[in-house]
Design a protein around this motif. Sequence first.
Motif, mmCIF file in Angstrom:
data_model
loop_
_atom_site.group_PDB
_atom_site.id
_atom_site.type_symbol
_atom_site.label_atom_id
_atom_site.label_comp_id
_atom_site.label_asym_id
_atom_site.label_seq_id
_atom_site.Cartn_x
_atom_site.Cartn_y
_atom_site.Cartn_z
ATOM 1 N N ARG A 166 -4.497 4.258 0.833
ATOM 2 C CA ARG A 166 -5.966 2.874 1.845
ATOM 3 C C ARG A 166 -6.192 1.693 1.357
ATOM 4 O O ARG A 166 -6.723 0.689 2.615
ATOM 5 N N GLN A 173 -3.641 7.676 2.490
ATOM 6 C CA GLN A 173 -3.409 7.415 3.600
ATOM 7 C C GLN A 173 -3.058 8.853 4.591
ATOM 8 O O GLN A 173 -2.640 9.741 5.520
ATOM 9 N N ARG A 191 0.636 -1.150 0.118
ATOM 10 C CA ARG A 191 -0.113 0.027 -0.233
ATOM 11 C C ARG A 191 0.699 1.416 -0.026
ATOM 12 O O ARG A 191 0.456 2.146 0.178
#
Length: 307
Positions: free
Chosen positions: A149, A111, A84
């Motif tokens: 995310r 994020q 990620r």
Amino acid sequence: PLSPRAKMAAAEPRVAVTAPPGYTGEGRPGGAGKRGGGGVLRLTGLSPSALAVKFGARQRSPHCLLVKEHRVREGPGDTHPPQRTLFVLNVPPYCGPEALSRLFARCGAVQSVDLRDKPGPGEKAEKGTSKFLTDRTATGFQVAYVVFRKPAGVQAAKALSQEGPLLISTESHPVKTGISKWIARYADSVVDQEELKAEVDAYMQDYDKKIAEEEAKAAKEEGVPDEEGWVKVTRKGRKPGLPRTEAANLRVLEREKRKRARKELLNFYAWQHRETKREHIAQLRKKFEEDKQRIALMRAQRKFRPY
């Protein structure tokens, strides 16, 4: 233009490493393989993709950001989770975390964005960090860790290299440069006294609460034996230290001076013996002159008293 580090990373080809006998696996760095026959360990995805960006629409030549998936062995304190996290090289100084987050927002929900001077292991940010205690601002090219995310955001970001140059500064979200950037930085450096006072008061309340809890815990455990019969000794019953006032410091210095004088060897050398004699004679002469003056004063004050 590319920096020397970015040129070396872009010129790095994909490699194929022959695995030792008895190992088969996907070749993922930090991954574990299975025992079996010999095979080939292929390291794929190591070459970064070049992503063309421009500061503004008027800029002619684009700037290249090198992006690739961040692959490391996951640890307990790592803030850059694998699959990620997108590793970005050759980030220019005018491209901040907000600009990078807006740039990669088309690939998926971002994020966090972590900008650094050089690559390194991620560390967890401390809770309650004051905004008044900030690190220095980097002035050169940096590296960034963009955490999405969902894992699909990393693959979509790598596919952006096939599109045209992306704009960092737009009309809706302009990036400040030059004098406007200096003015904004100076305005941010001015400390709000009321906000600082509120933060200090909150910190002192938390500190006093922590000290009170520690004292209550120490008082509760004082004199209580544990499972093996040992009694924990706390600092509560100890004698407090003396106040370090000026008078106390002078007394301590005088005591140290007398202690050193007792340890010194008196009249050990010949010159010390001569100095002692000379000082003794000077003191005798001074006392003799004082006695002469006192006797002369007594004679002058003497009166005749027949009765």
